[in-house]
Design an enzyme around this catalytic site. Structure first.
Site, PDB file in Angstrom:
ATOM      1  N   GLU A 180       5.081  -1.121 -46.452  1.00 45.46           N
ATOM      2  CA  GLU A 180       5.693  -0.841 -45.156  1.00 45.46           C
ATOM      3  C   GLU A 180       6.710  -1.938 -44.833  1.00 45.46           C
ATOM      4  O   GLU A 180       6.423  -3.110 -44.974  1.00 45.46           O
ATOM      5  CB  GLU A 180       4.592  -0.794 -44.082  1.00 45.46           C
ATOM      6  CG  GLU A 180       5.096  -0.443 -42.724  1.00 45.46           C
ATOM      7  CD  GLU A 180       5.950   0.813 -42.742  1.00 45.46           C
ATOM      8  OE1 GLU A 180       5.432   1.878 -43.097  1.00 45.46           O
ATOM      9  OE2 GLU A 180       7.155   0.733 -42.410  1.00 45.46           O
ATOM     10  N   CYS A 292       3.904 -11.914 -41.081  1.00 45.55           N
ATOM     11  CA  CYS A 292       4.276 -11.507 -42.443  1.00 45.55           C
ATOM     12  C   CYS A 292       4.979 -12.589 -43.264  1.00 45.55           C
ATOM     13  O   CYS A 292       4.500 -12.965 -44.318  1.00 45.55           O
ATOM     14  CB  CYS A 292       5.145 -10.252 -42.377  1.00 45.55           C
ATOM     15  SG  CYS A 292       4.212  -8.798 -41.881  1.00 45.55           S
ATOM     16  N   LYS A 295       2.966 -15.792 -44.300  1.00 44.33           N
ATOM     17  CA  LYS A 295       1.781 -15.380 -45.076  1.00 44.33           C
ATOM     18  C   LYS A 295       2.177 -14.833 -46.455  1.00 44.33           C
ATOM     19  O   LYS A 295       1.573 -15.177 -47.471  1.00 44.33           O
ATOM     20  CB  LYS A 295       1.021 -14.319 -44.263  1.00 44.33           C
ATOM     21  CG  LYS A 295       0.168 -13.366 -45.037  1.00 44.33           C
ATOM     22  CD  LYS A 295      -0.539 -12.385 -44.139  1.00 44.33           C
ATOM     23  CE  LYS A 295       0.138 -11.046 -43.974  1.00 44.33           C
ATOM     24  NZ  LYS A 295       0.248 -10.217 -45.170  1.00 44.33           N
ATOM     25  N   LYS A 353       8.667 -13.579 -31.976  1.00 42.86           N
ATOM     26  CA  LYS A 353      10.026 -13.059 -31.801  1.00 42.86           C
ATOM     27  C   LYS A 353      10.012 -12.183 -30.551  1.00 42.86           C
ATOM     28  O   LYS A 353       8.936 -11.836 -30.050  1.00 42.86           O
ATOM     29  CB  LYS A 353      10.497 -12.279 -33.032  1.00 42.86           C
ATOM     30  CG  LYS A 353       9.731 -10.983 -33.261  1.00 42.86           C
ATOM     31  CD  LYS A 353      10.361 -10.184 -34.377  1.00 42.86           C
ATOM     32  CE  LYS A 353       9.725  -8.825 -34.500  1.00 42.86           C
ATOM     33  NZ  LYS A 353      10.298  -8.007 -35.554  1.00 42.86           N
TER      34      LYS A 353
HETATM   35  N1  LIG Z   1       2.733  -6.330 -38.669  1.00 47.54           N
HETATM   36  C1  LIG Z   1       3.820  -6.050 -39.361  1.00 47.54           C
HETATM   37  O1  LIG Z   1       4.942  -6.136 -38.868  1.00 47.54           O
HETATM   38  C2  LIG Z   1       3.721  -5.611 -40.797  1.00 47.54           C
HETATM   39  C3  LIG Z   1       4.857  -5.057 -41.412  1.00 47.54           C
HETATM   40  C4  LIG Z   1       4.748  -4.648 -42.749  1.00 47.54           C
HETATM   41  C5  LIG Z   1       3.569  -4.811 -43.447  1.00 47.54           C
HETATM   42  N2  LIG Z   1       2.494  -5.386 -42.821  1.00 47.54           N
HETATM   43  C6  LIG Z   1       1.257  -5.524 -43.588  1.00 47.54           C
HETATM   44  O2  LIG Z   1       0.402  -4.450 -43.202  1.00 47.54           O
HETATM   45  C7  LIG Z   1      -0.962  -4.885 -43.200  1.00 47.54           C
HETATM   46  C8  LIG Z   1      -1.555  -4.679 -41.810  1.00 47.54           C
HETATM   47  O3  LIG Z   1      -0.835  -5.501 -40.917  1.00 47.54           O
HETATM   48  P1  LIG Z   1      -1.012  -5.340 -39.335  1.00 47.54           P
HETATM   49  O4  LIG Z   1      -0.048  -6.274 -38.709  1.00 47.54           O
HETATM   50  O5  LIG Z   1      -0.979  -3.901 -38.991  1.00 47.54           O
HETATM   51  O6  LIG Z   1      -2.488  -5.911 -39.176  1.00 47.54           O
HETATM   52  P2  LIG Z   1      -3.404  -5.899 -37.854  1.00 47.54           P
HETATM   53  O7  LIG Z   1      -4.229  -7.106 -37.964  1.00 47.54           O
HETATM   54  O8  LIG Z   1      -2.551  -5.657 -36.667  1.00 47.54           O
HETATM   55  O9  LIG Z   1      -4.325  -4.600 -38.047  1.00 47.54           O
HETATM   56  C9  LIG Z   1      -5.310  -4.487 -39.011  1.00 47.54           C
HETATM   57  C10 LIG Z   1      -6.362  -3.548 -38.449  1.00 47.54           C
HETATM   58  O10 LIG Z   1      -7.274  -3.225 -39.482  1.00 47.54           O
HETATM   59  C11 LIG Z   1      -8.566  -3.151 -38.905  1.00 47.54           C
HETATM   60  N3  LIG Z   1      -9.565  -3.260 -39.977  1.00 47.54           N
HETATM   61  C12 LIG Z   1      -9.983  -4.359 -40.629  1.00 47.54           C
HETATM   62  N4  LIG Z   1     -10.908  -4.030 -41.555  1.00 47.54           N
HETATM   63  C13 LIG Z   1     -11.080  -2.689 -41.474  1.00 47.54           C
HETATM   64  C14 LIG Z   1     -11.887  -1.763 -42.162  1.00 47.54           C
HETATM   65  N5  LIG Z   1     -12.703  -2.154 -43.150  1.00 47.54           N
HETATM   66  N6  LIG Z   1     -11.819  -0.470 -41.812  1.00 47.54           N
HETATM   67  C15 LIG Z   1     -10.984  -0.070 -40.835  1.00 47.54           C
HETATM   68  N7  LIG Z   1     -10.187  -0.903 -40.146  1.00 47.54           N
HETATM   69  C16 LIG Z   1     -10.234  -2.193 -40.472  1.00 47.54           C
HETATM   70  C17 LIG Z   1      -8.585  -4.278 -37.917  1.00 47.54           C
HETATM   71  O11 LIG Z   1      -9.617  -4.123 -36.961  1.00 47.54           O
HETATM   72  C18 LIG Z   1      -7.182  -4.164 -37.314  1.00 47.54           C
HETATM   73  O12 LIG Z   1      -7.179  -3.300 -36.195  1.00 47.54           O
HETATM   74  C19 LIG Z   1      -0.936  -6.338 -43.663  1.00 47.54           C
HETATM   75  O13 LIG Z   1      -1.127  -6.371 -45.055  1.00 47.54           O
HETATM   76  C20 LIG Z   1       0.474  -6.788 -43.313  1.00 47.54           C
HETATM   77  O14 LIG Z   1       0.906  -7.832 -44.143  1.00 47.54           O
HETATM   78  C21 LIG Z   1       2.536  -5.770 -41.510  1.00 47.54           C
END
Ligand SMILES: NC(=O)c1ccc[n+]([C@@H]2O[C@H](COP(=O)([O-])OP(=O)(O)OC[C@H]3O[C@@H](n4cnc5c(N)ncnc54)[C@H](O)[C@@H]3O)[C@@H](O)[C@H]2O)c1
Length: 505
Positions: A180, A292, A295, A353
């Site tokens: 993503e 992101c 990390k 940001k």
């Molecule tokens: N935030 C961003 O802008 C962004 C953009 C691109 C990619 N990513 C990547 O996407 C991934 C998710 O990022 P995010 O920012 O959405 O994370 P986040 O921490 O906002 O959300 C993760 C969610 O997963 C849930 N979760 C954890 N373990 C679980 C399980 N076993 N079953 C179901 N739900 C579970 C958590 O409770 C939480 O709500 C990461 O790898 C991140 O690097 C994030």
């Protein structure tokens, strides 16, 4: 949003006027994780006409979503989620079993935070893999949206197969990486108008299923890029370290510009109009943060170290960013001295940001902690991230989270802008001057108009601005003068004493 059907190549503009595309082939999909990526993915796929179950391991988050609330701020997402719930295409659950039973395609969008050794922590991903293996009622296709190290897709496949073996079954299982690229604050738009969709798999059927799912969002300018699993996994890290590299190089050029008497904002114009370079991610500033870039940089360096490969470029980005995150603290100390007891510092912006309440690895929080450790009173304001910052920082003596940008300025020796929310630049310069007791404005994002501030007697110091050279010595309010609080009581010499109550109120 229901209305006449659109052609598949038309740009989609989510919002009240938007119309969903042709919903010819609704599919049953499940998303694991209701965070920034999972929730946006689930809501947008529902908007495209599919039937979604979004599962999260935090029961309170699921309850909040069912009630129509959002666990974080993201423009347009709340309306979209509610609308899709009302339409019956999106529901939330705490049950992995329910999600696996429902979804033909299972999207994993859980967190991959940094582990103690710098690697990406895969515990959440592996929990989902185990749950899928335990509950799969038949063939399934698993799509990784979380950012994961190269090779994780294969590990997930192995993990699911181990669970299936324990159950004595071996259903067909497809695995794909579909990283993503959305930006927080623009997440819905970015999902629905992707610059490209990257998908990697050794399963041609799964790649075709992903292409078909995204088809309404694709065009000649917005291609679907099918590749192998490992290349797709690396593609996400490559994108983030490339962006981090651009920012770090601009930051270094900005400091060089200061030494040479040049202006990085003018240099940026000259650079960004070169089509070989492009204009984005060229803003110099006080370091990058967020959930992101830092990390993913650490995780890729860790992967390289595990291979025994040197990464001089990646190492330099990390070191450069660390220096930039510490720059504003250095500049406050240059102006006020190393010990900040009794000093009041206004901090504008706490989110990493603008347009988000995400404070993960925010340079602003690092600055606040550093200033408090030096004995300063910090009066901080963020239009959205106050509660998230309070949760991340805790109740620190000396920290006051102000209710407005102007309140944060009250009798402050220095104003430090860390997050460039557009509303900060709209405040009249006189309002700043009248509330500050010092004259220095440290602008960590080159967001403010230095000339307007100078016109009312304030000293604006940006990052890499030529004007910094021409400034007279910094004027800060001497400690021996008025130290009364806005409420008129004596200001405590150290945080935690009597007058600190105002800060905590
Ligand atoms: N935030 C961003 O802008 C962004 C953009 C691109 C990619 N990513 C990547 O996407 C991934 C998710 O990022 P995010 O920012 O959405 O994370 P986040 O921490 O906002 O959300 C993760 C969610 O997963 C849930 N979760 C954890 N373990 C679980 C399980 N076993 N079953 C179901 N739900 C579970 C958590 O409770 C939480 O709500 C990461 O790898 C991140 O690097 C994030």
């Amino acid at each position: 949003m229901n209305g006449p059907m659109q052609g598949p190549t038309q740009d989609l503009e989510p919002g009240p006027q938007a119309r969903p595309p042709d919903r010819t082939a609704p599919r049953r999909l499940a998303v694991f994780g209701a965070g920034y990526v999972g929730l946006v993915t689930a809501a947008c796929l529902a908007w495209l006409g599919h039937e979604l179950v979004c599962v999260d391991s935090q029961p309170e988050r699921v309850r909040q979503l069912r009630r129509g609330g959002l666990p974080f701020h993201e423009p347009m997402l709340g309306e979209l989620v509610q609308e899709q719930m009302r339409a019956g295409r999106l529901r939330f659950s705490s049950s992995a079993e329910e999600a696996v039973a429902h979804g033909e395609l299972l999207f994993i969008a859980v967190g991959t935070p940094t582990a103690a050794d710098g690697a990406a922590e895969l515990a959440q991903v592996m929990q989902v893999a185990d749950a899928i293996g335990r509950h799969m009622p038949g063939p399934r296709q698993v799509v990784m949206k979380s950012t994961v190290p190269v090779g994780t897709g294969e590990r997930v496949r192995q993990r699911i197969r181990e669970q299936l073996a324990l159950r004595g079954v071996s259903w067909p299982l497809g695995i794909a990486s579909n990283p993503e690229f959305l930006r927080e604050g623009l997440a819905v738009q970015d999902f629905l108008r992707p610059e490209r969709v990257v998908a990697g798999s050794d399963d041609a059927g799964l790649l075709e299923a992903l292409r078909a799912l995204h088809a309404p969002l694709l065009s000649d300018r917005r291609p679907f890029l099918a590749m192998d699993l490992r290349s797709a996994e690396l593609c996400k890290y490559a994108a983030n370290v490339m962006l981090a590299a651009r920012l770090s190089l601009m930051n270094e050029l900005a400091l060089l510009a200061e030494g040479l008497g040049a202006d990085i904002e003018q240099v940026r114009e000259g650079l960004g109009r070169d089509p070989r370079i492009g204009a984005q991610f060229l803003r110099a500033g006080c370091g990058f943060g967020g959930s992101c870039l830092p990390k993913d940089l650490r995780a890729l360096r860790h992967s390289a170290a595990a291979l025994g490969q040197a990464t001089p470029m990646l190492d330099a980005i990390a070191a450069s960013n660390e220096r930039m995150v510490g720059l504003l603290e250095t500049r406050v100390c240059e102006a006020l001295g190393e010990l900040l007891d009794g000093r009041r510092i206004a901090v504008w912006g706490l989110a990493f940001k603008p347009h988000t309440d995400d404070v993960r690895e925010s340079p602003a929080l690092a600055l606040v902690r550093a200033l408090l450790a030096r004995g300063a009173q910090v009066q901080a304001y963020d239009p959205m991230a106050g509660p998230a910052a309070r949760e991340a920082l805790g109740e620190l003596p000396g920290l006051h989270l102000a209710g407005s940008a102007l309140e944060a300025l009250q009798q402050a020796d220095v104003l430090v802008l860390v997050t460039d929310w557009p509303q900060f630049a709209e405040l009249p310069a006189e309002a700043l001057r009248d509330r500050l007791r010092g004259t220095l404005v440290l602008d960590g994002r080159n967001a403010l108009d230095g000339a307007r501030l100078a016109a009312v007697g304030l000293q604006h110091r940006g990052i890499g601005r030529a004007t910094a050279q021409a400034l007279p010595p910094v004027q800060a309010w001497p400690l021996t003068q008025d130290r009364s609080t806005p409420l008129g009581t004596a200001w405590p010499h150290r945080p935690g004493h009597a007058g600190a109550a105002w800060l905590a109120s």
